[in-house]
Design a protein around this motif. Structure first.
Motif, PDB file in Angstrom:
ATOM      1  N   ARG A   1       0.882  -1.170   0.000  1.00 16.44           N
ATOM      2  CA  ARG A   1       0.000   0.000   0.000  1.00 16.44           C
ATOM      3  C   ARG A   1       0.920   1.220   0.000  1.00 16.44           C
ATOM      4  N   SER A   2       0.401   2.299  -0.562  1.00 14.87           N
ATOM      5  CA  SER A   2       1.225   3.487  -0.710  1.00 14.87           C
ATOM      6  C   SER A   2       0.343   4.729  -0.711  1.00 14.87           C
ATOM      7  N   THR A   3       0.956   5.843  -0.378  1.00 15.29           N
ATOM      8  CA  THR A   3       0.307   7.144  -0.494  1.00 15.29           C
ATOM      9  C   THR A   3       1.318   8.107  -1.112  1.00 15.29           C
ATOM     10  N   ALA A   4       0.863   8.852  -2.104  1.00 13.26           N
ATOM     11  CA  ALA A   4       1.699   9.875  -2.733  1.00 13.26           C
ATOM     12  C   ALA A   4       0.984  11.208  -2.631  1.00 13.26           C
ATOM     13  N   VAL A   5       1.703  12.220  -2.231  1.00 18.40           N
ATOM     14  CA  VAL A   5       1.168  13.580  -2.242  1.00 18.40           C
ATOM     15  C   VAL A   5       1.574  14.187  -3.583  1.00 18.40           C
ATOM     16  N   LEU A   6       0.574  14.455  -4.401  1.00 23.03           N
ATOM     17  CA  LEU A   6       0.770  15.006  -5.731  1.00 23.03           C
ATOM     18  C   LEU A   6       0.423  16.488  -5.687  1.00 23.03           C
ATOM     19  N   VAL A   7       1.351  17.339  -6.103  1.00 26.30           N
ATOM     20  CA  VAL A   7       1.140  18.785  -6.083  1.00 26.30           C
ATOM     21  C   VAL A   7       1.072  19.290  -7.517  1.00 26.30           C
ATOM     22  N   LEU A   8       0.076  20.116  -7.796  1.00 25.57           N
ATOM     23  CA  LEU A   8      -0.039  20.753  -9.101  1.00 25.57           C
ATOM     24  C   LEU A   8       0.766  22.049  -9.081  1.00 25.57           C
ATOM     25  N   VAL A   9       1.613  22.213 -10.086  1.00 25.01           N
ATOM     26  CA  VAL A   9       2.545  23.344 -10.120  1.00 25.01           C
ATOM     27  C   VAL A   9       2.454  24.029 -11.481  1.00 25.01           C
ATOM     28  N   ASN A  10       2.464  25.362 -11.469  1.00 28.21           N
ATOM     29  CA  ASN A  10       2.501  26.129 -12.694  1.00 28.21           C
ATOM     30  C   ASN A  10       3.865  25.908 -13.351  1.00 28.21           C
ATOM     31  N   ALA A  11       3.878  25.457 -14.607  1.00 26.83           N
ATOM     32  CA  ALA A  11       5.126  25.109 -15.293  1.00 26.83           C
ATOM     33  C   ALA A  11       6.030  26.314 -15.492  1.00 26.83           C
ATOM     34  N   GLU A  12       5.461  27.486 -15.636  1.00 28.04           N
ATOM     35  CA  GLU A  12       6.255  28.697 -15.883  1.00 28.04           C
ATOM     36  C   GLU A  12       6.861  29.259 -14.603  1.00 28.04           C
ATOM     37  N   THR A  13       6.060  29.327 -13.531  1.00 28.81           N
ATOM     38  CA  THR A  13       6.519  29.980 -12.305  1.00 28.81           C
ATOM     39  C   THR A  13       7.088  29.010 -11.273  1.00 28.81           C
TER      40      THR A  13
END
Length: 172
Positions: free
Chosen positions: A133-145
């Motif tokens: 079992r696993s948990t990943a924290v996925l963060v959305l990031v602006n590619a430019e900034t």
């Protein structure tokens, strides 16, 4: 909802409706000298399941309804792993049938999501084995900034049916 597997990781119940089930084929190269899937290979298998579950498909490809992330820098938004935890419960031997990687969201935040996983043997087996079992924290990031960006309304709508209890780990 699945039952709680015993200490050997054995379960006989299929995935609940709140999970996305992604079949992932093992490769011979995923094995190590002990003849089971190497711990670092497990990260790659989880990554493959995550991409198939969340990245929007190309024309003519099938994908689950959760596949709404646009891939690549050109999309303007990157999905980056901020943290990942894995609990290995049983060795994964080489097998020709695909693993059943089940994913769901433990939490949907402002700019991040907790993606939860359970990795089982193929559902066609009479005895189900929970390997990890696993948990990943996925963060959305602006590619430019390079700064975090908000989870969109489209993402929330697609992902909301797949929110369930987050993973708990036995050895904390």
């Amino acid at each position: 909802m699945t039952d709680t597997p015993n200490e050997a990781g054995v379960s006989t119940v299929s995935a609940p409706a709140s999970r996305i089930s992604i079949p992932i084929q093992l490769r011979w190269g995923d094995l190590d000298a002990y003849n089971h899937v190497n711990n670092t290979s497990m990260l790659k298998l989880l990554e493959e399941a995550r991409v198939r579950a969340f990245w929007a498909p190309d024309e003519g490809e099938d994908a689950p309804p959760t596949a709404v992330l646009q891939a690549g820098i050109a999309s303007g938004t990157l999905s980056l792993i901020a943290r990942q935890e894995i609990e290995y419960l049983a060795p994964v031997p080489y097998q020709r049938r695909p693993l059943d990687v089940q994913l769901w969201f433990g939490k949907i935040g402002g700019s991040s999501v907790d993606v939860c996983y359970e990795v089982f043997n193929d559902p066609a087996n009479a005895t189900r084995v929970l390997y990890a079992r696993s948990t990943a924290v996925l963060v959305l990031v602006n590619a430019e900034t390079g700064r975090p960006t908000r989870v969109t309304a489209e993402m929330r709508e697609a992902w909301a049916p797949y929110i369930d209890k987050p993973n708990t780990y036995a050895h904390r």
